[in-house]
Design a protein around this motif. Structure first.
Motif, PDB file in Angstrom:
ATOM      1  N   ILE A   1       0.844  -1.197   0.000  1.00  0.00           N
ATOM      2  CA  ILE A   1       0.000   0.000   0.000  1.00  0.00           C
ATOM      3  C   ILE A   1       0.878   1.245   0.000  1.00  0.00           C
ATOM      4  CG2 ILE A   1      -1.811   1.265   1.221  1.00  0.00           C
ATOM      5  CD1 ILE A   1      -2.585  -1.424   2.526  1.00  0.00           C
ATOM      6  N   GLU A   2       0.595   2.168  -0.912  1.00  0.00           N
ATOM      7  CA  GLU A   2       1.296   3.452  -0.953  1.00  0.00           C
ATOM      8  C   GLU A   2       0.315   4.552  -0.576  1.00  0.00           C
ATOM      9  OE1 GLU A   2       3.248   4.166  -4.659  1.00  0.00           O
ATOM     10  OE2 GLU A   2       3.892   2.073  -4.864  1.00  0.00           O
ATOM     11  N   LEU A   3       0.726   5.418   0.363  1.00  0.00           N
ATOM     12  CA  LEU A   3      -0.138   6.500   0.838  1.00  0.00           C
ATOM     13  C   LEU A   3       0.559   7.843   0.671  1.00  0.00           C
ATOM     14  CD1 LEU A   3      -1.462   5.058   4.240  1.00  0.00           C
ATOM     15  CD2 LEU A   3      -2.785   5.364   2.158  1.00  0.00           C
ATOM     16  N   THR A   4      -0.174   8.819   0.139  1.00  0.00           N
ATOM     17  CA  THR A   4       0.316  10.203   0.121  1.00  0.00           C
ATOM     18  C   THR A   4      -0.877  11.112   0.372  1.00  0.00           C
ATOM     19  OG1 THR A   4       0.028  10.312  -2.286  1.00  0.00           O
ATOM     20  CG2 THR A   4       2.243   9.807  -1.467  1.00  0.00           C
ATOM     21  N   LYS A   5      -0.624  12.242   1.039  1.00  0.00           N
ATOM     22  CA  LYS A   5      -1.689  13.214   1.309  1.00  0.00           C
ATOM     23  C   LYS A   5      -1.299  14.548   0.700  1.00  0.00           C
ATOM     24  CE  LYS A   5      -4.410  15.354   5.039  1.00  0.00           C
ATOM     25  NZ  LYS A   5      -4.091  16.766   4.760  1.00  0.00           N
ATOM     26  N   THR A   6      -2.213  15.106  -0.109  1.00  0.00           N
ATOM     27  CA  THR A   6      -2.005  16.419  -0.708  1.00  0.00           C
ATOM     28  C   THR A   6      -3.247  17.251  -0.451  1.00  0.00           C
ATOM     29  OG1 THR A   6      -0.693  15.397  -2.469  1.00  0.00           O
ATOM     30  CG2 THR A   6      -1.411  17.663  -2.809  1.00  0.00           C
ATOM     31  N   GLY A   7      -3.108  18.271   0.383  1.00  0.00           N
ATOM     32  CA  GLY A   7      -4.262  19.102   0.709  1.00  0.00           C
ATOM     33  C   GLY A   7      -5.351  18.287   1.369  1.00  0.00           C
ATOM     34  N   ASP A   8      -6.545  18.298   0.782  1.00  0.00           N
ATOM     35  CA  ASP A   8      -7.671  17.557   1.371  1.00  0.00           C
ATOM     36  C   ASP A   8      -7.857  16.188   0.722  1.00  0.00           C
ATOM     37  OD1 ASP A   8      -8.542  18.327  -1.092  1.00  0.00           O
ATOM     38  OD2 ASP A   8     -10.506  19.063  -0.439  1.00  0.00           O
ATOM     39  N   GLU A   9      -6.839  15.711  -0.026  1.00  0.00           N
ATOM     40  CA  GLU A   9      -6.948  14.427  -0.710  1.00  0.00           C
ATOM     41  C   GLU A   9      -5.936  13.431  -0.161  1.00  0.00           C
ATOM     42  OE1 GLU A   9      -6.542  15.004  -4.881  1.00  0.00           O
ATOM     43  OE2 GLU A   9      -8.545  15.865  -5.122  1.00  0.00           O
ATOM     44  N   LEU A  10      -6.396  12.201   0.018  1.00  0.00           N
ATOM     45  CA  LEU A  10      -5.528  11.101   0.410  1.00  0.00           C
ATOM     46  C   LEU A  10      -5.426  10.157  -0.785  1.00  0.00           C
ATOM     47  CD1 LEU A  10      -3.972   9.779   2.814  1.00  0.00           C
ATOM     48  CD2 LEU A  10      -6.046   8.424   3.214  1.00  0.00           C
ATOM     49  N   ASN A  11      -4.214   9.972  -1.289  1.00  0.00           N
ATOM     50  CA  ASN A  11      -3.990   9.099  -2.435  1.00  0.00           C
ATOM     51  C   ASN A  11      -3.584   7.719  -1.931  1.00  0.00           C
ATOM     52  OD1 ASN A  11      -1.997   7.801  -4.488  1.00  0.00           O
ATOM     53  ND2 ASN A  11      -3.204   9.235  -5.693  1.00  0.00           N
TER      54      ASN A  11
END
Length: 393
Positions: A344-354
């Motif tokens: 699982i790869e997780l990244t958060k940009t602003g109000d979005e969680l990828n």
């Protein structure tokens, strides 16, 4: 309306299961439509009745239809198609070639989703049973509402605003230079109207009291593995599964030595299905001596599959996503059964969680309470990915 979506690896028997499910729902008095959205239609073969794009009554309370994706595309995307064709013809392509190239790859399949939304809005049927494409295509389509939303927010709306302002100024120059007009309001509005339909459909697909998936599988290694991945990816897109159907199990009465090794393998794989998909309900269907074609064969399958049960019930309420508040700390929990944390790869940009798992990705717009926080670690526990959030320092 109750929506039941049947999917599984190609050739596992999902069309027969969809047809038998529709037969039982109709028998109970529900107005039922069985809709095939698989490009390789076989629903008509299953019912042994000629079917087309428009619903056709097969039995009392039971209708069947096979999606004509090109008709859906013309009705929903006609203005855009005509504009693209005009552009291509201006660049020297002949009419027929331009018409063919104006249909973007994959668009025909996408409009199957629009058909589902229309049936939901019209409320003509009580139950909609969808004989969907094999898992890979079905998952790609189920992810479309969220992907479309990302592009609309990031690119399309700003470009649409610019086009409305600049079009009156540059239209004469543009047409003189290129040979074709700038897109008119109908063409510019069509993608956003289409997105609004998909956004509304997403709410329907992710409501586990309205829509659930039934995974049809066979007791074979490759098929089980694909079904397990499908279950995880469905959860990633917040689409609930309420049953697994293990099909084509060799009956005990088959004693021919030729089938002994096959039966032994199937026994082990059936145990694996019960273990790996727990706590989902599992139904087992034998390998019949005849083909599942025609109402008589489907009646037999229906009895084995449901007996006196109501197939429209939600057999298991799967909670695929939840926000937990504990000691003034927030935690987002995603149900991803069978997925190791390292994949699982997780990244958060602003109000979005990828969130990315293999070749599947979800851009999750976070609730307001979480969007202002920072991620503070994640772990897998009881098949849930638990993502902690903390106040920015």
């Amino acid at each position: 309306m109750r929506i039941i979506l049947m999917t599984g690896k190609g050739g596992v028997g999902k069309t027969s299961v969809a047809a038998a499910t529709g037969l039982r729902c109709a028998e109970l008095g529900y107005k039922t439509l069985v809709l095939s959205t698989d490009p390789a239609h076989s629903l008509a073969d299953s019912f042994m009745v000629e079917l087309g794009h428009d619903p056709k009554e097969v039995r009392p309370n039971l209708w069947g239809a096979e999606l004509d994706a090109l008709r859906e595309l013309e009705g929903n995307w006609g203005a855009v198609k005509r504009y693209i064709s005009e552009v291509l013809q201006a660049r020297g392509l002949e009419g027929v070639q331009a018409e063919e190239l104006a249909i973007l790859p994959g668009m025909d399949e996408i409009f199957g989703l629009v058909r589902v939304k229309r049936h939901y809005d019209e409320k003509e049927y009580d139950v909609l049973v969808i004989d969907s494409a094999p898992t890979g295509t079905a998952l790609r389509l189920l992810s479309l509402p969220e992907v479309a939303g990302w592009y609309m927010r990031k690119f399309y709306k700003p470009l649409q605003g610019m086009a409305q302002v600049l079009s009156p100024v540059f239209e004469p120059i543009f047409k003189r230079v290129t040979g074709f007009s700038l897109p008119n309001k109908e063409v510019m509005d069509a993608p956003y109207e289409f997105y609004e339909e998909l956004e509304a459909l997403e709410k329907i697909l992710t409501d586990n009291t309205t829509t659930t998936v039934r995974l049809v599988t066979n007791p074979e290694k490759m098929v089980i593995n694909e079904s397990l991945r499908a279950h995880s990816y469905l959860s990633l897109y917040n689409v609930a599964t309420d049953m697994v159907i293990a099909n084509r199990i060799i009956p005990e009465e088959v004693q021919d030595p030729f089938f002994k090794a096959w039966k032994d393998n199937q026994k082990q794989y059936c145990e694996q299905i019960h273990r790996d998909f727990h706590p989902l309900p599992i139904k087992q269907i034998p390998l019949y001596a005849e083909e599942m074609c025609g109402i008589a064969a489907l009646e037999r399958l229906k009895e084995t599959l449901y007996g006196n049960e109501d197939p429209s019930q939600v057999y298991y309420k799967e909670n695929t996503m939840r926000v937990v508040e504990e000691n003034k700390q927030y935690r987002l929990e995603l149900y991803l059964p069978g997925v190791p944390k390292e994949k699982i790869e997780l990244t958060k940009t602003g109000d979005e969680l990828n969130i990315r798992i293999g070749n599947h990705r979800r851009n999750l717009v976070l609730p307001q309470a979480l969007s202002v926080l920072q991620t503070a670690g994640a772990k897998m526990e009881d098949d849930y990915l638990k993502i902690r959030f903390s106040t920015p320092v």
